[in-house]
Design a protein around this motif. Structure first.
Motif, short mmCIF file in Angstrom:
data_model
loop_
_atom_site.label_atom_id
_atom_site.label_comp_id
_atom_site.label_asym_id
_atom_site.label_seq_id
_atom_site.Cartn_x
_atom_site.Cartn_y
_atom_site.Cartn_z
N VAL A 56 0.86 -1.18 0.00
CA VAL A 56 0.00 0.00 0.00
C VAL A 56 0.90 1.23 0.00
O VAL A 56 1.65 1.45 0.95
N VAL A 58 0.98 5.20 0.02
CA VAL A 58 0.13 6.36 0.28
C VAL A 58 0.87 7.67 0.07
O VAL A 58 0.32 8.74 0.37
N THR A 72 -3.15 3.51 6.94
CA THR A 72 -3.37 2.17 6.41
C THR A 72 -3.89 1.26 7.51
O THR A 72 -3.93 1.63 8.70
N ASP A 75 -1.23 0.93 10.10
CA ASP A 75 -1.17 2.11 10.98
C ASP A 75 -2.21 2.02 12.08
O ASP A 75 -1.92 2.27 13.26
N THR A 105 -5.52 -5.65 5.95
CA THR A 105 -4.05 -5.61 5.93
C THR A 105 -3.49 -6.74 5.09
O THR A 105 -2.74 -6.50 4.14
N VAL A 115 -9.52 -0.37 2.97
CA VAL A 115 -8.08 -0.68 3.02
C VAL A 115 -7.28 0.46 3.63
O VAL A 115 -6.26 0.24 4.27
N ALA A 116 -7.72 1.69 3.41
CA ALA A 116 -7.03 2.86 3.95
C ALA A 116 -8.04 3.97 4.15
O ALA A 116 -9.14 3.95 3.55
N CYS A 130 -7.94 9.66 -1.92
CA CYS A 130 -8.22 8.23 -2.11
C CYS A 130 -7.83 7.76 -3.50
O CYS A 130 -7.35 6.63 -3.69
N VAL A 133 -4.07 6.74 -3.69
CA VAL A 133 -3.51 5.63 -2.91
C VAL A 133 -3.31 4.44 -3.86
O VAL A 133 -4.26 4.00 -4.51
N ILE A 135 -2.46 0.62 -4.44
CA ILE A 135 -2.46 -0.67 -3.73
C ILE A 135 -2.15 -1.78 -4.74
O ILE A 135 -2.77 -1.85 -5.80
#
Length: 781
Positions: A56, A58, A72, A75, A105, A115-116, A130, A133, A135
């Motif tokens: 991921v 970011v 994430t 996080d 995750t 997901v985030a 968004c 991001v 992935i």
């Protein structure tokens, strides 16, 4: 001499006290909340039904001007206390439970899996973040049906479980199942499916979380059915003491079971607020609501029925499979309720029941208005199918099987006594109102003209809250609590943990309290939605009328006694000779002695009385449901099916309902009509559809069709009233019944209309294309 007369409120269609605020746009919903320095959250959601999360990135999103943070799943796990969500933990034993994180995750498990989360100065900037991001996923084979989930070779949705079966495979037997089937004149077998559909409240999920680092307090504004359950969930996940979490709920635009506790997204928002030291707001849009908030039903049943040639149903043996979706909670609880309720109001001598819950790559199974409703659908469809095989009228087969009212009451084979149930009476009342023989004559005449009309009947009972358990109340839901207080302005205030979202609690509870205490309706205030001031409670399971109505009545009675005891000192009269009428304390028969209750409260607060005089005009009351009881009734639909287009028109709908004593007839009828509308929509329109790759196909209202006023007929309602079981409290919940019994009523009517074509229906969702397929298949058969 001035006469003082009291108006009676309970049983009257008092106008809802909520309406002026809501109908004039003065309601306060989560989306209306604005706090200084507030940030806005948006979620990055999986485009895949099943995939491994490889990386991921970011960085690009964090570089967007106005984006404050991107969190994430990893996080958030570092910021919170890992472990199961609250509702999952409350399920208790039953084998290993799935292991997962707040945000995905290791894997994504359905299209829309978060997901985030991007937090920015505006929702627009958060949405922009968004998009950036990045992935990296590894696509995995999706598990898109219960049948594939039961295949031992299907990839496990949760690695720690090893397969896709949740909890133990359970079988229960009540009565002599083997002997009943061996001795039956006939054994019929059916496979019945209930499709996936969902709540669709006007207001989606949402919250504003605001953490005050100076005092270590988290305040959450939420659309929730229970501020206390939400508080428990936030405290558990954030590792905080419960008294350091305050949950506030204002107006709620519907829920239907969706908004119980704190969702994964709401917990992520709370964690983000604590990390950033600023309020964070999230309100889901409609695509999120339809795709990711949760869906319901999707159950299949293999049914064997032991029946006599006379139509008497002796036994059922049912194997149920329930698709709980990706993150199972409620879906694992529902089979137990279905098992208990499956006999309904009928004289069943034996029941075998086994259930299997599976996980799939779909949105999670959630509670939806009458979560156990499939038991009624299965039972009422089986009776109609048997009636056709035996050449019996649908009304007659029900009257032959329904349990009569007896003393002692007939007991369901699963153990619950049918105390006060009026199913036989409601069926007979339906027959009187509809005039079924006259309809049959008309039906035959119209068939000769090429029009196909059908009539459908179904009956149900609902534990609202059900008969008292021999063991007495247990757990936090075994008792209902309330605090009541009389202020020196004469206002009686009720503090309740019930969280209304359309049920009119502020009106109905005030009606009961006004009558029992003795003040005008306008002098009662109902306080809800603040975990710091209301006792524990949960709106759900049709418990409010009996449980909260009961605690209101008994609590008002306790407080009235305290006020009269004090007034006896003030007025130099025996408390037995005093009464409270129209907000005045007076000596019976002497209206000139009247003193306003507010003045009595002011005198009590003056400090002029000794310690031996109780001047505290506040009580804490609890209620265990009294003798308990059932709601129930019978419904009848008349439909016309256009065999050229497959369109169904509901021409007439009649409901004979019994919810005991009516607190507010207008509110009761509104609840019944709303539930029936949802039930009609479930059959004719609504479906949460997935393709073979697990892609969601119903993410907008162009694809997920809702009933409008044009689809719903005028609904006729007749009321029966259960013989009182409790000396004081004969109120019964009514909110879920329409949604429980309308689907089998409508399906039974459609099948009846299609009798000339030999159509037999074993499913619930009947859009036009499916009806044409059924007609074509019957013709070929």
């Amino acid at each position: 001499m001035t006469q003082i007369a009291a108006e009676r409120y309970t049983g009257a269609s008092v106008r809802r006290s909520e309406d002026p605020r809501i109908l004039t746009g003065q309601g306060r919903y989560v989306a209306d909340i604005k706090l200084p320095g507030m940030l806005h959250a948006a979620f990055v959601r999986s485009p895949l039904a099943h995939g491994r999360v490889l990386a991921v990135d970011v960085s690009a999103a964090r570089a967007v001007p106005g984006v404050v943070a991107v969190f994430t799943g990893a996080d958030l796990e570092a910021m919170t206390v890992p472990g199961p969500e609250l509702l999952l933990s409350l399920m208790g034993g039953g084998g290993p439970m799935p292991e997962y994180t707040l945000l995905a995750t290791d894997k994504v498990r359905f299209v829309g899996d978060p997901v985030a989360v991007v937090v920015a100065e505006s929702r627009y900037l958060a949405e922009d973040g968004c998009e950036l991001v990045d992935i990296d996923y590894e696509n995995l084979p999706p598990v898109v049906s219960a049948a594939s989930a039961l295949d031992a070779g299907s990839p496990p949705v949760f690695a720690n479980l090893g397969d896709n079966i949740i909890g133990p495979h359970k079988r229960s037997e009540f009565g002599d199942v083997t002997g009943t089937f061996a001795g039956a004149a006939r054994v019929a077998e059916f496979h019945i499916d209930v499709h996936r559909h969902q709540n669709v409240p006007m207001e989606g999920r949402g919250c504003v979380a605001s953490h005050d680092a100076a005092c270590g307090v988290m305040t959450v504004y939420a659309a929730t059915q229970s501020v206390h359950v939400t508080r428990m969930g936030v405290a558990m996940r954030l590792g905080m003491e419960q008294d350091k979490v305050r949950v506030l709920a204002g107006d709620i635009g519907g829920s239907f079971g969706l908004k119980i506790g704190a969702s994964r997204e709401e917990l992520a928002v709370a964690a983000a607020s604590r990390a950033l030291g600023r309020p964070v707001k999230w309100v889901e849009d409609r695509v999120e609501n339809l795709t990711a908030s949760g869906q319901a039903r999707e159950e299949s049943f293999e049914v064997r029925a032991a029946v006599g040639d006379d139509g008497v149903l002796h036994g059922l043996d049912v194997k149920m499979v329930i698709d709980t979706g990706a993150y199972p909670v409620m879906g694992t609880m529902v089979p137990t309720i279905i098992e208990m309720m499956l006999p309904g109001p009928y004289k069943l001598a034996a029941l075998g029941f086994e259930s299997t819950a599976v996980t799939t790559n779909k949105a999670s199974y959630v509670a939806y208005r009458g979560p156990w409703a499939s038991e009624t659908f299965v039972r009422e469809r089986v009776l109609d199918l048997l009636a056709k095989d035996l050449g019996l009228d649908p009304l007659e087969i029900r009257l032959r099987n329904v349990a009569p009212r007896t003393d002692p009451p007939f007991t369901m084979i699963t153990g619950r006594p049918l105390v006060g149930v009026t199913s036989k009476e409601s069926l007979e009342r339906i027959a009187q109102v509809v005039d079924i023989p006259a309809f049959r004559r008309r039906q035959a005449e119209e068939r000769a003209r090429g029009r196909y009309l059908g009539i459908g009947l179904a009956t149900f009972i609902e534990a609202a809250p059900g008969p008292r358990s021999p063991e007495g109340p247990s757990g936090p839901m075994g008792l209902e609590h309330m605090r009541l207080r009389l202020a020196d302005d004469g206002v009686l205030t009720l503090f309740t943990g019930q969280m209304p979202h359309g049920q009119s609690h502020q009106t109905t509870l005030a009606q009961i309290a006004a009558d029992e205490f003795g003040v005008p309706f306008g002098q009662v205030r109902v306080v809800v939605g603040d975990s710091d001031v209301v006792p524990f409670g949960l709106t759900g399971g049709s418990r409010s009328a009996t449980m909260t109505g009961g605690v209101t009545l008994h609590g008002a009675r306790q407080l009235r006694a305290k006020v009269l005891d004090f007034a006896s000192h003030l007025m130099e009269a025996s408390a037995r000779d005093l009464e409270i009428t129209a907000g005045q304390v007076l000596v019976r028969g002497d209206p000139d002695s009247a003193i306003p209750v507010g003045e009595v409260a002011r005198q009590a607060a003056s400090g002029q009385f000794g310690a031996d005089v109780d001047t505290n005009f506040e009580v804490e009351a609890s209620f265990d449901g009294g003798e308990g009881g059932w709601s129930g009734g019978s419904h009848c639909a008349i439909v016309e099916v256009d065999v050229e287009t497959g369109l169904v028109k509901v021409e007439r709908y009649v409901a004979a309902e019994d919810c005991g004593a009516l607190i507010n007839p207008a509110v009761v009828e509104g609840q019944i009509r709303g539930g029936i509308a949802q039930g009609i929509g479930a059959v004719l329109l609504e479906r949460s559809a997935y393709d073979q790759d697990g892609n969601y196909q119903s993410a907008t209202f162009m694809d997920y069709l809702l009933p409008t006023a044009c689809d719903i007929p005028r609904i006729e309602i007749v009321h029966l009233e259960t013989v009182p079981l409790d000396a004081d409290v004969n109120f019964r919940g009514v909110g879920e019944g329409g949604m429980i019994v309308a689907p089998p009523t409508v399906v039974n009517a459609i099948e009846d209309a299609l009798t000339p074509f030999g159509v037999r229906i074993y499913e619930q969702h009947l859009p036009p294309a499916r009806i044409l397929e059924l007609i074509a298949a019957a013709d070929l058969g």
